[in-house]
Design a protein around this motif. Sequence first.
Motif, mmCIF file in Angstrom:
data_model
loop_
_atom_site.group_PDB
_atom_site.id
_atom_site.type_symbol
_atom_site.label_atom_id
_atom_site.label_comp_id
_atom_site.label_asym_id
_atom_site.label_seq_id
_atom_site.Cartn_x
_atom_site.Cartn_y
_atom_site.Cartn_z
ATOM 1 N N ASP A 154 0.970 -1.229 -0.159
ATOM 2 C CA ASP A 154 0.098 -0.037 0.140
ATOM 3 C C ASP A 154 0.890 1.111 -0.057
ATOM 4 N N VAL A 155 0.626 2.246 -0.873
ATOM 5 C CA VAL A 155 1.021 3.453 -0.737
ATOM 6 C C VAL A 155 0.355 4.824 -0.517
ATOM 7 N N VAL A 156 0.675 5.559 0.343
ATOM 8 C CA VAL A 156 -0.195 6.650 0.971
ATOM 9 C C VAL A 156 0.369 7.928 0.179
ATOM 10 N N LEU A 157 -0.703 8.617 -0.649
ATOM 11 C CA LEU A 157 -0.416 9.622 -1.279
ATOM 12 C C LEU A 157 -1.233 11.010 -0.768
ATOM 13 N N ASP A 158 -0.493 12.008 -0.746
ATOM 14 C CA ASP A 158 -1.272 13.254 -0.206
ATOM 15 C C ASP A 158 -2.268 13.750 -1.383
ATOM 16 N N ALA A 159 -3.564 14.102 -0.882
ATOM 17 C CA ALA A 159 -4.665 14.265 -1.872
ATOM 18 C C ALA A 159 -5.558 15.213 -1.383
ATOM 19 N N LYS A 160 -6.484 16.100 -2.113
ATOM 20 C CA LYS A 160 -7.354 16.952 -1.830
ATOM 21 C C LYS A 160 -8.882 16.095 -2.344
ATOM 22 N N TYR A 161 -9.775 16.404 -1.402
ATOM 23 C CA TYR A 161 -10.936 15.926 -1.803
ATOM 24 C C TYR A 161 -11.843 17.210 -2.044
ATOM 25 N N VAL A 162 -12.748 17.289 -2.778
ATOM 26 C CA VAL A 162 -13.696 18.208 -3.401
ATOM 27 C C VAL A 162 -14.980 17.739 -3.544
ATOM 28 N N ALA A 163 -16.034 17.928 -2.706
ATOM 29 C CA ALA A 163 -17.361 17.602 -2.880
ATOM 30 C C ALA A 163 -18.388 18.797 -3.201
ATOM 31 N N PHE A 164 -19.226 18.507 -3.978
ATOM 32 C CA PHE A 164 -20.263 19.436 -4.626
ATOM 33 C C PHE A 164 -21.431 18.876 -4.759
ATOM 34 N N TRP A 165 -22.336 19.486 -4.491
ATOM 35 C CA TRP A 165 -23.963 19.256 -4.894
ATOM 36 C C TRP A 165 -24.456 20.377 -5.852
ATOM 37 N N SER A 166 -25.203 19.748 -6.818
ATOM 38 C CA SER A 166 -25.797 20.594 -7.823
ATOM 39 C C SER A 166 -27.254 20.034 -8.332
ATOM 40 N N ALA A 167 -28.103 21.139 -8.099
ATOM 41 C CA ALA A 167 -29.516 20.994 -8.355
ATOM 42 C C ALA A 167 -29.880 20.331 -9.735
ATOM 43 N N LYS A 168 -29.064 20.880 -10.896
ATOM 44 C CA LYS A 168 -29.128 20.342 -11.952
ATOM 45 C C LYS A 168 -28.853 18.764 -11.990
ATOM 46 N N TYR A 169 -27.542 18.417 -11.342
ATOM 47 C CA TYR A 169 -27.258 16.948 -11.515
ATOM 48 C C TYR A 169 -28.130 16.262 -10.620
ATOM 49 N N ALA A 170 -28.984 16.634 -9.537
ATOM 50 C CA ALA A 170 -29.896 16.094 -8.984
ATOM 51 C C ALA A 170 -31.177 15.563 -9.584
ATOM 52 N N ASP A 171 -31.525 16.804 -10.388
ATOM 53 C CA ASP A 171 -32.641 16.325 -11.458
ATOM 54 C C ASP A 171 -32.294 15.464 -12.292
ATOM 55 N N ARG A 172 -30.983 15.660 -12.870
ATOM 56 C CA ARG A 172 -30.685 14.494 -14.008
ATOM 57 C C ARG A 172 -30.766 13.109 -13.386
ATOM 58 N N ALA A 173 -30.175 12.946 -12.082
ATOM 59 C CA ALA A 173 -30.205 11.543 -11.512
ATOM 60 C C ALA A 173 -31.424 11.022 -11.314
ATOM 61 N N ARG A 174 -32.432 11.901 -10.677
ATOM 62 C CA ARG A 174 -33.622 11.252 -10.484
ATOM 63 C C ARG A 174 -34.370 10.959 -11.815
ATOM 64 N N PHE A 175 -34.103 11.760 -13.013
ATOM 65 C CA PHE A 175 -34.886 11.172 -14.062
ATOM 66 C C PHE A 175 -34.467 10.039 -14.565
ATOM 67 N N GLU A 176 -32.989 9.808 -14.616
ATOM 68 C CA GLU A 176 -32.311 8.416 -14.938
ATOM 69 C C GLU A 176 -32.893 7.249 -14.148
ATOM 70 N N ARG A 177 -32.841 7.623 -12.838
ATOM 71 C CA ARG A 177 -33.473 6.579 -11.810
ATOM 72 C C ARG A 177 -34.735 6.141 -12.331
ATOM 73 N N GLU A 178 -35.457 6.700 -12.444
ATOM 74 C CA GLU A 178 -37.069 6.948 -12.682
ATOM 75 C C GLU A 178 -37.245 6.018 -14.009
ATOM 76 N N LYS A 179 -36.367 6.070 -15.096
ATOM 77 C CA LYS A 179 -36.460 5.004 -16.172
ATOM 78 C C LYS A 179 -35.684 3.837 -15.781
ATOM 79 N N THR A 180 -34.765 3.725 -14.998
ATOM 80 C CA THR A 180 -34.427 2.337 -14.675
ATOM 81 C C THR A 180 -35.372 1.754 -13.676
#
Length: 375
Positions: A154-180
């Motif tokens: 195992d090798v440990v790397l320095d990293a930065k994490y960035v999380a974000f939430w987008s209403a547009k992404y949320a709407d698209r995810a709900r739409f795709e899940r409804e089809k599934t």
Amino acid sequence: MTNYYFECDPDELRRKGVSKESRPNPIVQMGLLQDADAVPITYRLFPGNTNDCQTMLPVLADMKRDLSLSTVTVVADKGLNSSANMAALVASGDGFVFSQSIRGTKSERALRARVLEDAGYEGNAEGTFKKKSWQGHKTVHLKAEDTASGRAEDVVLDAKYVAFWSAKYADRARFEREKTLARARELVENPGAYSRQTHFGAAKYVRGIDFDKDTGEILDAGKARELDLAAIEEDAAADGYCLIVTSRTGWTDDEIIDAYRGLWQIEESFRVAKSDIEARPVYVRTPAHIEAHFLTCYVALAILRLLQKICPGRPSAARITEDLGKVSCSRMADNWWLFDYRSELTQDLFDAVGLEHPTSCMTTAQIRSLAKRRR
């Protein structure tokens, strides 16, 4: 990465693999690199059974050598997010900006919980976007064949994490899940009509379903099945959220998010290649002819992207191909030809590459002279 299906029997190049279009046909994998302006840099073909994460390093090494580049930053989706890729990029002095899964069995539960936790987020006034970040580490597991010692480690790397939430992404995810979910309900009611290749992701929302590992057919079609409500609820909780991990720890959150969002351009390039340039279906079969077919499509894509870059208003690839396709001529008399189409876009395109637009009526000699002449 994308792939192209072939209606043929498998061979050395055209192999059965994970089709982007969920087809059972043999496929050929294509790895494409392009720059931040969406201009293609290089590509390579791989056998259809090649795992996505195994394709990046050889293409990247060739590109750096051919273009004499010292360092690059690779931006890619989670399909290329592997321990070997991360470790190799950092070891060579390069960087990465990768999407990190927070869904399903491949996600790290602690990371998922931190992303979904409200604490630390900063949002816009409209409530349509929020983000947060933290410095941390990424532990990558290297196989024995990828280490100097010949032992897995195992090798440990320095990293930065960035999380974000987008209403547009949320709407698209709900739409795709409804089809599934609609397919999942059909799968519960009529399992015999589906197989591993044809359920298109619906099986993850169904409990009590098993597939034959050889044929892909559903085992015991008469077995009781039901929707997995817990899986549906867990998936819905992550709608709109995205997590990025990067070795560029000094970049700002906005720089990292902007780099990641640029990935839509490579998806668009694949769409343009498959539709506007008609890279598929492929009507050739020998390895040399297949390579020639995709090389022609790659050159056409590069020309289209360069035209988009230098033309005012950055017209779509579809507009450019449609408009230039109309610039044709018909014979009027023995030595006279009629060009009966001209638009503002074609004029812009001719101006952009330094060529004169053909006039309405021209002789054969004038056309030949125009083709050789640049402003």
